[in-house]
Design a protein around this motif. Structure first.
Motif, mmCIF file in Angstrom:
data_model
loop_
_atom_site.group_PDB
_atom_site.id
_atom_site.type_symbol
_atom_site.label_atom_id
_atom_site.label_comp_id
_atom_site.label_asym_id
_atom_site.label_seq_id
_atom_site.Cartn_x
_atom_site.Cartn_y
_atom_site.Cartn_z
ATOM 1 N N ASN A 1 62.073 -32.232 62.775
ATOM 2 C CA ASN A 1 61.442 -31.920 64.060
ATOM 3 C C ASN A 1 61.478 -30.420 64.350
ATOM 4 O O ASN A 1 61.757 -29.989 65.463
ATOM 5 N N THR A 2 61.199 -29.631 63.314
ATOM 6 C CA THR A 2 61.032 -28.191 63.494
ATOM 7 C C THR A 2 59.540 -27.893 63.523
ATOM 8 O O THR A 2 58.803 -28.250 62.597
ATOM 9 N N VAL A 3 59.090 -27.256 64.595
ATOM 10 C CA VAL A 3 57.675 -26.918 64.757
ATOM 11 C C VAL A 3 57.515 -25.410 64.630
ATOM 12 O O VAL A 3 58.079 -24.640 65.413
ATOM 13 N N PHE A 4 56.747 -24.987 63.630
ATOM 14 C CA PHE A 4 56.511 -23.570 63.346
ATOM 15 C C PHE A 4 55.122 -23.209 63.860
ATOM 16 O O PHE A 4 54.123 -23.807 63.469
ATOM 17 N N GLN A 5 55.042 -22.218 64.757
ATOM 18 C CA GLN A 5 53.773 -21.832 65.370
ATOM 19 C C GLN A 5 53.233 -20.548 64.739
ATOM 20 O O GLN A 5 54.000 -19.655 64.359
ATOM 21 N N ALA A 6 51.921 -20.447 64.641
ATOM 22 C CA ALA A 6 51.274 -19.210 64.208
ATOM 23 C C ALA A 6 49.937 -19.077 64.925
ATOM 24 O O ALA A 6 49.068 -19.943 64.785
ATOM 25 N N VAL A 7 49.797 -18.004 65.708
ATOM 26 C CA VAL A 7 48.566 -17.762 66.463
ATOM 27 C C VAL A 7 47.623 -16.918 65.622
ATOM 28 O O VAL A 7 48.008 -15.869 65.095
ATOM 29 N N ASP A 8 46.396 -17.381 65.467
ATOM 30 C CA ASP A 8 45.375 -16.655 64.702
ATOM 31 C C ASP A 8 44.093 -16.642 65.519
ATOM 32 O O ASP A 8 43.328 -17.604 65.513
#
Length: 709
Positions: A360-367
């Protein structure tokens, strides 16, 4: 602004033949450095012979040799060494009263910091350069200074007959017209820049001109022609050994291949660019601030590589690429703290990043207008979901800028509409993938400041009602925390700092700048009773006392004024200060102060308004919380907005009771929020939702005996 060839700004103090030899060797990197070091040695020897006569002529030559060494290291991309030598040049120029040399040193320092992306320092040094060249009537230098500041460089450069400077001015004018959309004028100026660069043998200027022309043709959609210019740029960068220019060329070629739909080729060039940037970053060694700005300068290379991998369906590789660029400088600090300085440089094939990553690790990346959300779940399987920044967030600005404004607005006024919108962006797409009661989020950019606990789903349920939430800077940081030696962090002891004596903090007219915080004193005294520890308050809470004790305890708690921009903390001014009116150095616990201390705390609690804030950069949020993590803290509890005094006392009373019972920090945080949310007086979001936990989920044993370290 185009980079100027700094060698043109130097006069080594040697004969004209020597100067010509330095210039001839300049583009040959290592050989130039070898020659300049020999010259420096001679300058020192001659200077020693003239010591009795107090002659400074050769001392001046020594200073100029340092400047030329700095210039050579600029070319090699070793900006740390370049800045060291430019500073030595500056020091000697000041000692011997060499105003021309002092001005040149300021200009070269400005150029070096510009390359690193630290525009504030660059502007500071270029302004000092401009001031001195005006004083000495140096029209040539004044022209260079104006060029770096973006003002009237063109006319002054022509006035003094500086062809190289004139060529750079044409390039700057071309950039300005390209930005405005006047592409024909831009092309004319780029061609003039190229023509002059070839005339005067300025290879770097020629390479930059090709890059500018490539950018213009790519804007027009003439991709093959753009690529031809980029290849010429790349060829020259390799010839002169300019690693920074080479990295830009690789990135630019990657952009062309992405536009052509040749995505595998784009990946190759983007990765080549990133590999070079990473190698240059390593040369900065322990200079955290430089690394942060350097990483920010080249954000798009990392973002574009990740995007192209996602478009090809390479989900795992895309995550590894995003991770490769995440919190780079902070990871270096943590490695230095936990691993004794042993660097563990990450590559895009380093599958070990999944070690010790909780499910339950959520990795975010805004592009741009997209938000990529990777979920690492049971068995370390990785799945990707995407969301779009909707119209209520995007508006008419660039999406990432609008997202920042939207998140900051949600902190200032945590309305249900804003919190529901944020939930739809960062949680709704992955809601079916997240199981259990623990959630670890690795935010990107402005999403660091989102109040995750208060995000509300379509059933009007807060996220903290389903999960114990904490944040982490990167997957690698989680691994470093997991691998940290068991005896690194202190097992007992607490430093509780509350209501420092700030009544003496005034402006030059005697007006008080800060007020006392009686509730802050009450807060730490209450915690002290729970933990059976005497707090440090009032006049005893000096900056000196706090710095002395920071590294000796397992728990640190601050209840004080925090800076809204950086989270830096106001303490009692040191009584033995020099000035009558306290300066910021006398009482502000700064980011730099914290980074200079070896923190051994398992938990740092920053019960100060906006302690989770800082400058939002590619590195993450650069503020006081990051400094504590980098200095060795295992976890940090921060606030996202101005906290209410009474509500915070109630919150902390609950939090520390659960912590003292042996519950993990994330569970103690969740239960404290629940306690306030269910109360009659503090059920509003603004009271219970400002706190976020960053780092490991620590458990403290307040009955433990301190082990010998």
């Amino acid at each position: 602004m185009e980079e100027k060839d700094p060698i043109s700004h130097h006069n080594s103090g040697a004969s004209s033949g020597d100067v010509k030899k330095v210039i001839d060797l300049y583009n040959r990197g290592e050989e130039a450095i070898e020659y300049l070091n020999l010259y420096l040695k001679k300058a020192k020897e001659v200077g020693d012979k003239h010591e009795e006569a107090k002659e400074v002529g050769d001392k001046r030559g020594e200073g100029n040799a340092y400047g030329n060494l700095g210039t050579a290291y600029d070319i090699l991309g070793d900006f740390k060494k370049a800045i060291e030598y430019h500073n030595l040049h500056l020091k000697i120029a000041k000692e011997v009263g060499d105003k021309h040399g002092e001005g040149k040193a300021y200009g070269n320092l400005g150029t070096a910091y510009h390359i690193l992306g630290d525009l504030k320092k660059a502007l500071e040094y270029h302004n000092l350069h401009l001031k001195i060249v005006k004083e000495v009537g140096d029209k040539h230098g004044e022209g260079n200074a104006y060029g770096n500041l973006g003002n009237a460089y063109f006319s002054l450069a022509k006035e003094v007959g500086d062809k190289r400077g004139e060529g750079n001015a044409y390039g700057n004018l071309g950039n300005m017209y390209r930005t405005l959309g006047y592409l024909i004028k831009a092309n004319n100026y780029y061609q003039l820049m190229l023509k002059i660069a070839k005339e005067v043998g300025d290879k770097r200027g020629e390479g930059n001109a090709y890059g500018n022309l490539g950018n213009m043709y790519r804007t027009l959609g003439y991709l093959i022609k753009a690529n031809n210019y980029y290849q010429l740029m790349l060829k020259i960068a390799k010839e002169v050994g300019d690693k920074s220019l080479e990295a830009k060329a690789y990135y630019s070629v990657g952009c062309v291949f992405e536009s052509l739909g040749r995505l595998p080729k784009a990946v190759v060039y983007y990765q080549a660019s990133i590999n070079l940037y990473n190698s240059l970053r390593v040369l900065l060694k322990s200079k955290d601030e430089w690394k942060v700005h350097f990483r920010n300068q080249y954000q798009m290379a990392y973002t574009d590589l990740c995007r192209v991998l996602v478009e090809q369906g390479n989900i795992d590789q895309a995550l590894l690429a995003a991770e490769q660029g995440r919190a780079q400088a902070l990871t270096d600090l943590m490695e230095s703290s936990f691993c004794g300085g042993a660097s563990q440089h990450r590559g895009d094939e380093d599958l070990a990043v999944y070690e010790n990553v909780p499910s339950n690790t959520v990795f975010q990346a805004v592009d741009k207008a997209d938000v990529n959300l990777w979920v690492v779940s049971e068995g370390k399987q990785v799945q990707l979901r995407q969301s779009k920044l909707n119209n209520s967030v995007s508006g008419k600005k660039e999406a990432s800028q609008s997202l920042e404004a939207f998140v900051l607005g949600a902190c200032e006024n945590p309305s249900l509409d804003a919190l529901s919108t944020l939930y739809d962006i960062v949680m709704k797409p992955v809601a079916d993938l997240v199981q259990g009661d623990e959630l670890v989020i690795i935010p990107d950019g402005p999403l660091w400041l989102a109040p995750y606990a208060a995000l509300k789903d379509g059933n009007s349920k807060y996220l903290c009602e389903s999960f114990r939430i904490r944040l982490a800077p990167s997957l690698t940081s989680l691994r470093l925390l997991a691998h940290c030696p068991d005896d690194y962090h202190k097992s007992s002891g607490a430093l509780l700092v509350g209501d420092p004596w700030v009544s003496e903090v005034t402006n030059s007219e005697g007006v008080k700048l800060l007020v006392q915080l009686p509730f802050a004193k009450e807060e730490v005294e209450m915690i002290g009773k729970i933990l059976n520890i005497t707090p440090v308050t009032g006049r005893q809470a000096t900056k000196h006392e706090v710095l002395q004790r920071l590294s000796s305890v397992s728990l640190v708690h601050f209840a004080a004024h925090g800076c809204p921009e950086t989270g830096e903390i106001a303490l009692t001014p040191d009584p033995d200060r020099i000035s009558t009116v306290p300066t910021e150095e006398d009482y502000i616990l700064t980011i730099r102060d914290v980074l200079n201390v070896q923190i051994r705390a398992k938990l740092v609690v920053l019960s100060c308004s906006h302690s989770g804030w800082g400058e939002i950069m590619a590195e993450g949020v650069v503020g006081i919380a990051r400094a504590f993590m980098g200095a060795g803290a295992r976890s940090v509890l921060v606030s996202l907005w101005g906290i209410d005094d009474e509500a915070t006392i109630e919150f902390m009373k609950s939090f520390y009771h659960y912590l003292a019972e042996g519950k993990p920090a994330s569970e103690s945080l969740n239960l404290a929020m629940k306690s306030l949310r269910e109360s009659d007086k503090f059920h509003d979001i603004k009271y219970w939702a400002p706190f976020s936990l960053i780092g490991d989920d620590v458990t403290l044993d307040f009955m433990a005996k301190e082990r010998d370290k």
